[in-house]
Design an enzyme around this catalytic site. Structure first.
Site, PDB file in Angstrom:
ATOM      1  N   SER A 137       0.704  -1.276   0.155  1.00  0.00           N
ATOM      2  CA  SER A 137       0.134  -0.080  -0.120  1.00  0.00           C
ATOM      3  C   SER A 137       1.003   1.051   0.069  1.00  0.00           C
ATOM      4  O   SER A 137       2.186   1.362   0.555  1.00  0.00           O
ATOM      5  CB  SER A 137      -0.774  -0.031   0.897  1.00  0.00           C
ATOM      6  OG  SER A 137      -1.650   0.819   1.898  1.00  0.00           O
ATOM      7  N   TYR A 163      -2.017  -0.796  10.851  1.00  0.00           N
ATOM      8  CA  TYR A 163      -2.818  -1.212   9.446  1.00  0.00           C
ATOM      9  C   TYR A 163      -1.277  -0.724   8.211  1.00  0.00           C
ATOM     10  O   TYR A 163      -0.365  -2.231   8.012  1.00  0.00           O
ATOM     11  CB  TYR A 163      -3.889  -0.780   8.470  1.00  0.00           C
ATOM     12  CG  TYR A 163      -4.305  -0.868   7.170  1.00  0.00           C
ATOM     13  CD1 TYR A 163      -3.588  -2.412   7.180  1.00  0.00           C
ATOM     14  CD2 TYR A 163      -3.988  -0.426   6.201  1.00  0.00           C
ATOM     15  CE1 TYR A 163      -4.329  -2.731   5.604  1.00  0.00           C
ATOM     16  CE2 TYR A 163      -3.252  -0.232   5.025  1.00  0.00           C
ATOM     17  CZ  TYR A 163      -3.691  -1.695   4.566  1.00  0.00           C
ATOM     18  OH  TYR A 163      -3.961  -2.424   2.947  1.00  0.00           O
ATOM     19  N   LYS A 167       1.669  -3.300   6.386  1.00  0.00           N
ATOM     20  CA  LYS A 167       2.615  -3.829   5.154  1.00  0.00           C
ATOM     21  C   LYS A 167       3.729  -2.931   5.222  1.00  0.00           C
ATOM     22  O   LYS A 167       4.555  -3.933   4.101  1.00  0.00           O
ATOM     23  CB  LYS A 167       1.710  -2.025   3.833  1.00  0.00           C
ATOM     24  CG  LYS A 167       0.192  -2.497   4.510  1.00  0.00           C
ATOM     25  CD  LYS A 167       0.134  -4.278   3.151  1.00  0.00           C
ATOM     26  CE  LYS A 167      -1.350  -4.422   2.884  1.00  0.00           C
ATOM     27  NZ  LYS A 167      -2.033  -5.532   2.700  1.00  0.00           N
TER      28      LYS A 167
END
Length: 365
Positions: A137, A163, A167
């Site tokens: 991302s 989150y 990543k």
């Protein structure tokens, strides 16, 4: 499974990006094995994939195999590898992804997203599948100040949620893992591609599959679409005093089908390169403001989208868009679908599925 077609493992394949990528894989004559625990997705999505591609029941049984399994459960996940032919490649989408939830339950996100990747790498190594595409991302860039964002833009600092940090951590894990393979042998046949997505929107043009978030959407366009269909009263625009053309935040939105194509481009690229670890931005290189997106959706649905202006959200930045030239020059991938197409296809999905996969289709409005 066919003796002539290559088989691809797709973790988290019942989700938004996974289903669109599976459509492309099947249309390119790959067989697909899907591993998904259905915690944030629906098995109905694979029924729709089969409809889009035109798979008969017989073909589906052999070409689109589903395992309801949590990849963190190593014993259960091992059975996926044991019951399938050798996978030519794996596309790794599986993971928890709600940004807001990750700030409230960081340990859950670290445990799930990292552990699942550890198990996957062990299984891939044991069963001799050495080609991996990882769903990363643009959040790994944090609050990048210089635009456009290239793959050389610093990562890891300024990430505002767990989150995004998972990543970033997984990217680092993959690099360490790849390097370990080159140390053990003078050469390695491992190929790993990290794809840093910007903001996928839209759906397959059939409207049969699309983004179906649980509860209140975290992302702008699913929320806008729910306002357009009447599920929500209005959109709140967070901040109108940014240093942008209309004062609202600017982001790089790309059609989910362009994003799906990027995964196949990555697999083809790795076949050519034989081995290596590669990182690519997937975006359009164009920035659209929140109000640009609202107006485009209004055009697609034929009526104005109600919105109110609220305060800025903590952690939001004014502008964020990609430099995707590396993907173009190396993989030959370019995002070809424009903003009107993104919104038209999103509206097609929303009108056919006003309540997502759980609801009954209704007539287009």
């Amino acid at each position: 499974m066919s003796d002539t077609r290559a088989t691809i493992l797709v973790t988290g394949g019942c989700g938004y990006i996974g289903t669109h990528t599976i459509v492309c894989l099947l249309q390119k004559d790959y067989d697909v094995v899907v591993a998904d625990n259905l915690s944030n997705s629906s098995i109905v999505s694979l029924d729709r994939v089969a409809e889009i591609v035109g798979l008969s029941e017989h073909d589906r049984a052999s070409r689109l195999v589903f395992h309801q399994v949590d990849i963190c459960d190593e014993a259960a996940f091992r059975k996926v590898f044991e019951s399938s032919p050798r996978f030519e490649s794996c596309i790794h989408f599986a993971g928890l992804k709600a940004v807001g939830e990750s700030t409230k339950k960081p340990l859950l996100y670290y445990d799930n997203n990292l552990s699942g990747t550890f198990v996957l790498l062990r299984m891939m190594d044991e069963f001799q599948c050495h080609s991996l595409v990882f769903s990363s991302s643009a959040t790994v860039y944090g609050a990048a100040e210089n635009m456009p964002i290239t793959e050389d833009t610093p990562v890891g600092a300024g990430i505002t949620n767990a989150y995004g940090r998972t990543k970033y951590m997984i990217e680092e894990i993959l690099r360490d893992f790849y390097q370990s393979q080159t140390l053990e042998e003078s050469t390695t046949d491992w190929s790993i591609t990290i794809l840093r997505y910007f903001n996928p929107v839209g759906s397959h043009p059939s409207g049969k599959i699309g983004e179906d978030p649980n509860g209140i959407p975290n992302n702008l366009m699913p929320y806008v679409a729910q306002v357009a269909i009447g599920r929500r009263e209005h959109l709140t625009v967070f901040g109108s005093d940014y240093n942008t053309a209309d004062g609202t935040g600017v982001r790089d939105y790309l059609h989910v089908m362009d994003l799906a194509d990027g995964h196949l481009a990555a697999m083809d690229y790795m076949k050519q390169k034989k081995s290596g670890i590669f990182t690519f931005n997937l975006g359009t290189g164009n920035g659209y403001s929140v109000l640009d997106m609202v107006k485009a959706m209004g055009k697609a649905c034929g009526h104005e989208i109600k919105y109110v202006v609220g305060n800025r959200r903590q952690g939001d930045i004014a502008t964020c868009f990609a430099d995707a030239n590396l993907a173009k020059n190396e993989m030959g991938w370019v995002a070809s679908r424009d903003l009107d197409e993104m919104c038209r296809d999103l509206w097609c999905w929303q009108t056919q599925n006003p309540n997502g996969f759980a609801g009954q289709p209704c007539e287009s409005q």
